[in-house]
Design a protein around this motif. Structure first.
Motif, mmCIF file in Angstrom:
data_model
loop_
_atom_site.group_PDB
_atom_site.id
_atom_site.type_symbol
_atom_site.label_atom_id
_atom_site.label_comp_id
_atom_site.label_asym_id
_atom_site.label_seq_id
_atom_site.Cartn_x
_atom_site.Cartn_y
_atom_site.Cartn_z
ATOM 1 N N GLU A 431 0.709 -1.203 -0.051
ATOM 2 C CA GLU A 431 0.051 -0.237 0.290
ATOM 3 C C GLU A 431 0.632 1.631 0.092
ATOM 4 N N PHE A 432 0.814 2.366 -0.819
ATOM 5 C CA PHE A 432 1.176 3.383 -0.990
ATOM 6 C C PHE A 432 0.069 4.234 -0.122
ATOM 7 N N ARG A 433 1.025 5.419 0.520
ATOM 8 C CA ARG A 433 0.421 5.759 1.825
ATOM 9 C C ARG A 433 0.512 7.768 1.338
ATOM 10 N N HIS A 434 1.467 7.381 0.809
ATOM 11 C CA HIS A 434 1.663 8.881 0.883
ATOM 12 C C HIS A 434 2.276 9.812 -0.322
ATOM 13 N N LEU A 435 1.662 8.915 -1.189
ATOM 14 C CA LEU A 435 1.996 9.794 -2.733
ATOM 15 C C LEU A 435 1.614 11.390 -3.013
ATOM 16 N N GLN A 436 2.828 11.902 -4.082
ATOM 17 C CA GLN A 436 1.244 13.279 -4.379
ATOM 18 C C GLN A 436 1.952 13.670 -6.266
ATOM 19 N N LEU A 437 1.312 14.420 -6.839
ATOM 20 C CA LEU A 437 1.220 14.589 -7.846
ATOM 21 C C LEU A 437 1.876 16.235 -8.027
#
Length: 781
Positions: A431-437
């Motif tokens: 689980e990726f929880r701290h991604l941003q674009l």
């Protein structure tokens, strides 16, 4: 129809706005959930993961259900208080386990507490949103189960029986694969024994030939005949084993095809439906069980083929069935295993901002989002051996072919190792929880001349990993459903409209050019999706009458909301509807926001008719008792507004009156039930009165809304300004007053004279000075 103009009048004896109390039913909801059928329990299981484990839900069921998580999700101070209260509750639970000397549960609850502190210490609102969403989804599952029980028994039974039959059939096929592998394993052991015996007797006869005494010719011929019989038996056994493996692979291929091309496809379609507000998707555990059994079987077949190769190296002949078939069997086993493992790599939870859990697949630049991957083949040797990398718009041709197509970078840790420890159900997941674009800024100003607006521009997240085993390297890749990237929260409604339209009409996640030529939607399908938008955030969807009115708005009054009517994308989301300056979807979105923030209880109770034309409104009210009213949403307010219309009797024909619609501005000051309770109509020389008596069709007003009225405080004496909390002011209350010409009301005989008691009540609510002020202003204009 008279449109009454509202005035807010200050009156003594103020009341505070009430806030809905949390349920005090204890463990009722959690207990009811545990009584449901397994298909609903699977949906409950899907709600809880490592972010908020089910064991906490179990331990603290009553306490959790008694808290106001909706308020906490919008108030950081209250969320912080509840976060620390939750930790205290866990400490209390730990003490109970300590007394019971239950070491395992002590360990588990300490671990749960540490995880909560790590995840939510700095962001308690996130925790409150997760718990609020879980409890709300639980209620939806309960409602879904109740609705299922209320449906026609025959239809439900046929559907359930059909699903169960299909599952039983697939379960039987998977078990057949597993049993066939066991049979082949036994046959190979028998073959090995036969070959060992044959080899031993051959060598024994050769050794006796060279002994001084030797063997007689007759005895030698007899042994040779026995060896020939043993060789024939060996050959037959080899052919049997090879044929059984061929049949096993045929069965495996057929079963695997059903898993990949039917069950998995159906699950993905249900996931799409759930993403846009439809019924919650079924848990993946059953699919994982089937995938894993087939994968383990294929791994065993690979080992069995190696064993046959070892037997071949010890003894071969022409034509040897092992030599003839081994390469084909190895290639086919490898191909099946590769196809299965690649198909088992899925996006279990689609990209979603925790701040907007009901709106997945719409991501805002600079805001963290989460996404969860899962491998349905749960093999122990894969634990911590698969490193997943996330990429944005990989191999997306639209980057070069669509003018103005934006490009983004992923911020945050973009790799994660799949493991079985982080998930509460032990699945192999990451689980990726701290991604941003973050948007890539090109030199110069960005052109807006492209064919797509930003909320029609579809992007995707890709996930890659590689499985490496001795003699086996398999690349795995999967993609998310298309996502819309926004840079301002005001774009969220339009972005969500794009997500609705795509997932309603397309099943190809790589069709990112969808909005270059968006297909039409049938009203039969769109009406269902519109109803989901209400049922997913409340306890009530849209009924047939409400949908009929919306259908006429989109298709025209002559269509009657035809199920076969076709609606273009532009009509739904881009063109202004009728003579208004906003499109249909933004009107619906405004109403949804109004319901969620100000009208939720009334909507859930069915008090709001909501979507009804003015013509239909008159038709319903004209034969009702004077003072009968209904509630409908305004068709002229983009931000969402609600009004009520009541009927008054007259000697000639009924008179209808509608109040100026209430928006979030007014409803933030006074609750709608209180507005209805205190609403007054004022005409020249008449004392104000409340014309609202019955909620359509004949429910006494106080019966319908009484439980939502603000509870009055103990009012101090009017001039008692010296109390401990006195601030020198008389408390006031906002009430709605409309000015209506007497000719539009009931005859004066029905209004006057008033009893002394009635006059005292009106005077208490609206002082003489306020009445004079309003009347003077009415006649001076």
């Amino acid at each position: 129809m008279a449109a009454a103009r509202r005035l807010f009048v200050g009156a003594g004896g103020g009341r505070e706005r009430s806030r809905g109390a949390a349920s005090s039913d204890g463990m009722t909801q959690w207990y009811q959930l545990q009584q449901l059928d397994s298909k609903f329990l699977e949906q409950v299981h899907q709600l809880y993961d490592d972010s908020f484990p089910m064991e906490i839900r179990q331990y603290l069921a009553q306490w959790l259900e008694n808290q106001d998580w909706e308020h906490a999700a919008n108030n950081v101070s209250f969320a912080t208080v509840l976060f620390h209260d939750l930790l205290s509750q866990l400490d209390d639970q730990f003490s109970r386990f300590l007394i019971e000397n239950n070491f395992l549960l002590q360990h588990n609850i300490r671990k749960s507490k540490r995880n909560l502190q790590d995840n939510f210490q700095e962001d308690p609102i996130h925790m409150a949103m997760i718990i609020y969403n879980c409890l709300k989804e639980e209620r939806k599952i309960l409602n879904s189960a109740q609705l299922s029980n209320q449906m026609e028994v025959g239809s439900v039974q046929n559907t359930v029986i059909g699903m169960l039959d299909k599952q039983k059939e697939l379960d039987t096929k998977v078990k057949a694969v597993k049993n066939s592998v066991i049979d082949v394993e036994q046959d190979i052991k028998t073959l090995e024994d036969v070959q060992d015996e044959y080899d031993f007797k051959c060598k024994t006869l050769q050794n006796r030939e060279h002994e001084p005494n030797g063997v007689s010719q007759e005895e030698y011929k007899k042994e040779q005949m026995n060896l020939k019989k043993m060789f024939l038996l060996l050959d037959i056994k080899r052919k049997e084993v090879v044929n059984k493996i061929i049949q096993l692979l045929n069965t495996t291929e057929h079963t695997q095809s059903a898993l990949i091309n039917e069950e998995l496809v159906e699950w993905k379609h249900r996931q799409q439906t759930a993403c846009i507000g439809g019924p919650p998707n079924a848990c993946l555990d059953q699919l994982q069980n089937w995938f894993t059994i087939v994968a383990e079987s294929l791994q065993q077949v690979r080992q069995q083929l190696k064993k046959l190769e070892e037997l071949e190296q010890k003894l071969t002949y022409d034509p040897d069935p092992i030599t003839k078939n081994k390469q084909v069997l190895q290639d086919r086993t490898h191909s099946l295993f590769k196809q299965l493992i690649q198909s088992s790599f899925v996006v279990e939870r689609q990209p979603c901002m925790p701040t907007h859990p009901q709106r997945p697949l719409v991501l805002k630049t600079g805001v963290q989002f989460t996404v969860k991957l899962r491998l349905l083949v749960k093999l122990q040797e894969l634990n911590y051996n698969l490193k997943v990398k996330v990429l944005f718009d990989k191999d997306v041709s639209e980057k070069n072919s669509v003018k103005g197509f934006r490009k983004f970078n992923i911020l945050g840790t973009n790799t994660k190792v799949m493991n079985m420890e982080e998930s509460t159900n032990g699945s192999l997941a990451a689980e990726f929880r701290h991604l941003q674009l973050k948007e890539q800024k090109n030199a110069g100003s960005r052109t807006n001349e492209g064919p797509l607006i930003v909320t029609e521009e579809l992007h995707s997240l890709s996930f890659e990993t590689q499985l490496c085993q001795p003699g086996l390297v398999i690349d795995l890749e999967t993609t998310s459903l298309p996502i819309v990237v926004i840079s301002n929260v005001s774009q969220l409604p339009s972005g969500w409209a794009s997500i609705l339209w795509f997932n309603m009409l397309s099943t190809d996640p790589k069709n990112l050019s969808f909005f270059l030529n968006p297909p039409y939607a049938k009203w039969s399908k769109l009406s269902e999706v519109l109803s989901w938008q209400f049922s997913s955030v409340t306890k009530r969807g849209l009924n047939a009458d409400q949908l009929s009115m919306l259908g006429e708005k989109l298709l025209g009054p002559t269509s009657g909301g035809s199920h076969d009517g076709l609606i273009p994308w532009t009509r739904f989301c881009k063109e202004n509807i009728n003579d208004k300056n906003f499109p249909f979807w933004l009107w619906i979105e405004g109403i949804l926001e109004l319901i969620k923030k100000h009208l939720l209880c009334l909507w859930n109770d069915g008090c709001i008719m909501g979507f009804i034309s003015k013509e239909k409104e008159r038709a319903l009210l004209k034969d009702q008792s004077p003072g009968t009213f209904l509630l409908r949403f305004s068709e002229s307010s983009r931000e969402g507004a609600i009004t009520f219309t009541w009927v008054e009797g007259s000697q000639n024909e009924p008179q209808f009156h509608s109040v100026e619609p209430y928006t979030k501005k007014e409803l933030s000051a006074v609750t709608f039930p209180d507005i209805i309770r205190n609403y007054k109509v004022m005409a020249a020389e008449n004392i104000p009165e409340n014309p609202l008596r019955f909620l359509y069709p004949d429910i006494p007003k106080d019966n319908a809304f009484g439980k939502y009225y603000s509870r009055p405080k103990e009012a101090p004496e009017p001039m008692d300004l010296d109390g401990p909390k006195g601030n020198g002011y008389i408390k006031t209350e906002l009430i709605s007053v409309s000015e209506v010409h007497p000719s539009r009301l009931q005859s004066p005989e029905n209004l006057l004279p008033m009893s002394p008691e009635e006059f005292d009540e009106v005077s208490r609510m609206v002082g003489p000075a306020e009445i004079d002020t309003v009347m003077c202003s009415a006649y001076s204009t």
